[in-house]
Design a protein around this motif. Structure first.
Motif, PDB file in Angstrom:
ATOM      1  N   HIS A   1       0.818  -1.215   0.000  1.00  0.00           N
ATOM      2  CA  HIS A   1       0.000   0.000   0.000  1.00  0.00           C
ATOM      3  C   HIS A   1       0.851   1.263   0.000  1.00  0.00           C
ATOM      4  CE1 HIS A   1      -3.885  -1.929   0.204  1.00  0.00           C
ATOM      5  NE2 HIS A   1      -3.407  -2.768   1.114  1.00  0.00           N
ATOM      6  N   LEU A   2       2.020   1.228   0.609  1.00  0.00           N
ATOM      7  CA  LEU A   2       2.911   2.380   0.560  1.00  0.00           C
ATOM      8  C   LEU A   2       3.373   2.617  -0.873  1.00  0.00           C
ATOM      9  CD1 LEU A   2       4.412   4.579   2.112  1.00  0.00           C
ATOM     10  CD2 LEU A   2       6.247   2.930   2.555  1.00  0.00           C
ATOM     11  N   ASN A   3       3.694   1.557  -1.572  1.00  0.00           N
ATOM     12  CA  ASN A   3       4.104   1.661  -2.966  1.00  0.00           C
ATOM     13  C   ASN A   3       2.996   2.264  -3.821  1.00  0.00           C
ATOM     14  OD1 ASN A   3       5.864   1.106  -5.261  1.00  0.00           O
ATOM     15  ND2 ASN A   3       4.467  -0.554  -5.772  1.00  0.00           N
TER      16      ASN A   3
ATOM     17  N   ALA B   1       0.388   6.879  -6.663  1.00  0.00           N
ATOM     18  CA  ALA B   1      -0.694   7.843  -6.814  1.00  0.00           C
ATOM     19  C   ALA B   1      -0.160   9.269  -6.803  1.00  0.00           C
ATOM     20  CB  ALA B   1      -1.727   7.651  -5.703  1.00  0.00           C
ATOM     21  N   ASP B   2       0.801   9.552  -5.920  1.00  0.00           N
ATOM     22  CA  ASP B   2       1.372  10.893  -5.869  1.00  0.00           C
ATOM     23  C   ASP B   2       2.144  11.205  -7.148  1.00  0.00           C
ATOM     24  OD1 ASP B   2       2.036  13.317  -4.123  1.00  0.00           O
ATOM     25  OD2 ASP B   2       4.029  12.647  -4.737  1.00  0.00           O
TER      26      ASP B   2
ATOM     27  N   GLU C   1      -7.560  10.715  -4.011  1.00  0.00           N
ATOM     28  CA  GLU C   1      -8.339   9.706  -3.288  1.00  0.00           C
ATOM     29  C   GLU C   1      -7.536   8.432  -3.107  1.00  0.00           C
ATOM     30  OE1 GLU C   1     -11.757   6.586  -4.671  1.00  0.00           O
ATOM     31  OE2 GLU C   1     -11.940   8.643  -5.379  1.00  0.00           O
ATOM     32  N   SER C   2      -6.887   7.973  -4.184  1.00  0.00           N
ATOM     33  CA  SER C   2      -6.092   6.750  -4.117  1.00  0.00           C
ATOM     34  C   SER C   2      -4.935   6.899  -3.140  1.00  0.00           C
ATOM     35  CB  SER C   2      -5.578   6.395  -5.515  1.00  0.00           C
ATOM     36  OG  SER C   2      -4.805   5.220  -5.488  1.00  0.00           O
ATOM     37  N   LEU C   3      -4.278   8.047  -3.162  1.00  0.00           N
ATOM     38  CA  LEU C   3      -3.176   8.290  -2.230  1.00  0.00           C
ATOM     39  C   LEU C   3      -3.647   8.138  -0.790  1.00  0.00           C
ATOM     40  CD1 LEU C   3      -0.632  11.239  -2.531  1.00  0.00           C
ATOM     41  CD2 LEU C   3      -1.419  10.410  -0.327  1.00  0.00           C
ATOM     42  N   PHE C   4      -4.820   8.700  -0.494  1.00  0.00           N
ATOM     43  CA  PHE C   4      -5.271   8.699   0.895  1.00  0.00           C
ATOM     44  C   PHE C   4      -5.755   7.338   1.357  1.00  0.00           C
ATOM     45  CE2 PHE C   4      -5.133  13.295   0.636  1.00  0.00           C
ATOM     46  CZ  PHE C   4      -4.654  13.593   1.906  1.00  0.00           C
TER      47      PHE C   4
END
Length: 605
Positions: A382-384, A389-390, A402-405
């Motif tokens: 999930h960190l990857n 996303a960023d 949204e995906s980043l969060f």
């Protein structure tokens, strides 16, 4: 040729066939004038024989992570100090790399030499002294040789800049050895690190020479140099080399990089992950482009970020399998129960200290760890995805926010390992309503899953599936958002077993907004979901330009302004999210973030 010199000893060595160790090539000194001034002042103090309590000189050391500029700083000192300070000659010596000094030191040490004599003999080898004579020289005789090679006059001070003394701790002595007439027990604890004992012994020799000899040490860990003070009573003066200013990439990189960053969000993301770290920024990016000539094209290859990260890490000699880049350590770093102000990481040389007290792990290494371990660990997975996303976040791709969060929330949930946490601690940086403060919850997780984010078409249409996923601990994302913009749901369980679910909205806002309108709509939306035995509370991630909110506006929810979003997500490092949509409040709080913008984000932010 027997030569008499200022320290009153003789060296029966013909120095005409000897030479000083070569000085490695280094880039120009970057934003280090303050450190160079501190070194000059210290050398002047030693030259004037100004000692402290107990007749001891202060010890000067610099520390910081690999690539932060310690070597560059010491080499620049050797090249410039004679012009800045009269009657001083300087010599650069390193224990790092393929110079063999550490191994040579270990060999002489194991043959029964004292620490200072082992150092001297190993240095004489570097100076190409006749092998048969090296072992015959003691410390003082070796200093005579060095003074001759550096053309020190009788009253001159010889400054030895000793780089990466911590490499001594990598060699494994096989026996005990004398230290100043006593016996050195082999390393059994951190208090007996060879580097620390050697530095202290060398400083004792400098004390005896009354200003004719000075040392500056570099070590990746500030803590080791500090312990030279606590163990010997000698005062230690340190300078921790700070990261480069965040905006320096615009000055240091060629114009094609600046242009590419404005046109390609992923290139800007890559540059930001290097910001503050000289070797990554100056050398790493150059090597990455040399290996991928199309890196800065408008349509680079799909795997260009992966290859670029590998190239940068190799150039910087970062290892992601040791230290703080292990799964349990990264988990501890991201835990909402762990303080951001982790001084331990700084003294171990594993973190960067940015302005305003913002501490980050080396972002490039953290990103590569997440990418390389994403198939093994849910947290890394999930960190990857959060970093990905960023990297794609831009004016026309706000959906990536949204995906980043939700991926970042997944990272936080996994890092808690089922521990109780207060909601205001989990949503650190947000405005937590009065009805939620003091509410302790557990972030439940689906057992054995490497992906804790699940997708449904619509919360109401797929109500049974949504409720089942929530009860199992999944973050549930709707492909079709609700009428009022609820994009995903995050489940918690209270201490009495009640299912408590965050209904989350993510949105960039280009103007001041009425938070009462946002929260009334969110409240209406959560009530409309109609799940039995579930309590919902609204969470809004947005970027309004506000310093504070009225507590009565969101008493049963959590709200984030842009400054709160930065506080919440900064454990990931500096992101495009932080610099591309800045308002006046965040610019005032962290002006160095605004300086890292691209021309694209400045014109549209």
């Amino acid at each position: 040729k027997r030569r008499r010199n200022a320290i009153g000893d003789e060296a029966a060595i013909d120095t005409t066939l000897c030479r000083l160790p070569p000085i490695p090539h280094t880039r120009s000194l970057l934003h280090r004038s303050e450190a160079l001034n501190a070194i000059t002042a210290y050398v002047c103090q030693v030259r004037d024989n100004k000692k402290g309590d107990g007749g001891k000189f202060e010890m000067l050391g610099c520390s910081g992570m690999k690539g932060i500029g310690k070597t560059s700083m010491l080499i620049k000192t050797v090249l410039t100090i004679p012009a800045r300070q009269k009657n001083v000659k300087a010599l650069y010596v390193t224990f790092n790399g393929g110079h063999g000094l550490a191994n040579s030191f270990s060999m002489f040490f194991n043959r029964g030499k004292s620490l200072v004599d082992a150092f001297a003999c190993s240095l004489m080898e570097q100076c190409k002294v006749e092998p048969a004579r090296v072992g015959e020289l003691n410390f003082c005789q070796s200093i005579v040789v060095l003074r001759s090679l550096t053309q020190c006059a009788v009253d001159d001070t010889l400054l030895i800049c000793l780089d990466e003394i911590g490499e001594l701790d990598r060699v494994q002595p096989t026996g005990s050895s004398k230290v100043d007439g006593g016996q050195l027990s082999l390393m059994s604890s951190e208090d007996e690190l060879l580097s620390m004992r050697t530095a202290s012994s060398l400083m004792s020799e400098a004390d005896k020479l009354d200003g004719k000899l000075a040392f500056i040490f570099s070590h990746i860990q500030q803590r080791v140099l500090d312990e030279c003070q606590s163990n010997s009573g000698r005062k230690v003066r340190q300078f921790l080399l700070p990261p480069l200013p965040l905006h320096s990439w615009k000055e240091l990189l060629e114009s094609e990089w600046v242009e590419a960053a404005a046109n390609n969000p992923a290139i800007h993301h890559l540059i930001l992950s290097c910001c503050g770290h000289p070797r990554s920024l100056v050398d790493g990016l150059r090597v990455a482009k040399d290996m991928q000539p199309t890196l800065l094209d408008r349509n680079p290859p799909d795997d260009f970020l992966t290859k670029a990260r590998v190239a940068i890490l190799d150039e910087c000699k970062f290892r992601v399998d040791v230290g703080h880049f292990k799964a349990d350590a990264v988990q501890s770093w991201f835990s909402p129960l762990t303080s951001l102000c982790n001084d331990e990481l700084l003294v171990r040389g594993e973190a960067l200290q940015l302005p305003n007290g913002v501490t980050v792990l080396q972002p490039m290494a953290l990103q590569f760890w997440a990418q390389s371990k994403s198939g093994d660990h849910a947290l890394a997975n999930h960190l990857n995805k959060a970093y990905a996303a960023d990297a794609g976040l831009g004016p026309s791709t706000e959906k990536n926010m949204e995906s980043l969060f939700f991926h970042y929330e997944a990272v936080l949930r996994i890092s808690l390992c089922g521990q109780l946490v207060a909601l205001e601690s989990f949503y650190n940086g947000g405005f937590c309503g009065s009805q939620l403060k003091g509410q302790f919850v557990r972030a439940i997780l689906p057992p054995g899953c490497k992906d804790i984010v699940a997708f449904v078409t619509d919360f109401n249409t797929d109500k049974d599936t949504t409720l089942r996923l929530l009860r199992h601990g999944y973050i549930v994302v709707a492909s079709n958002t609700t009428e009022y913009g609820i994009e995903y749901l995050s489940p918690y369980v209270t201490s009495d077993g009640q299912l408590l679910v965050a209904a989350v909205q993510c949105k960039f806002v280009n103007k001041v907004v009425a938070w009462s309108d946002i929260f009334s709509k969110l409240k209406t939306a959560t009530d409309a979901l109609g799940f039995e035995d579930v309590i919902f509370f609204p969470v809004a991630y947005a970027t309004p330009d506000l310093k504070f909110l009225q507590g009565s506006t969101f008493k049963d929810g959590v709200a984030f302004t842009e400054s709160g979003i930065f506080t919440f997500t900064r454990k990931m490092g500096i992101l495009r999210l932080h610099v591309m949509k800045l308002g006046a409040v965040l610019k005032q709080m962290y002006p160095w973030l605004a300086a890292a913008q691209t021309s694209e984000s400045q014109s549209k932010g």
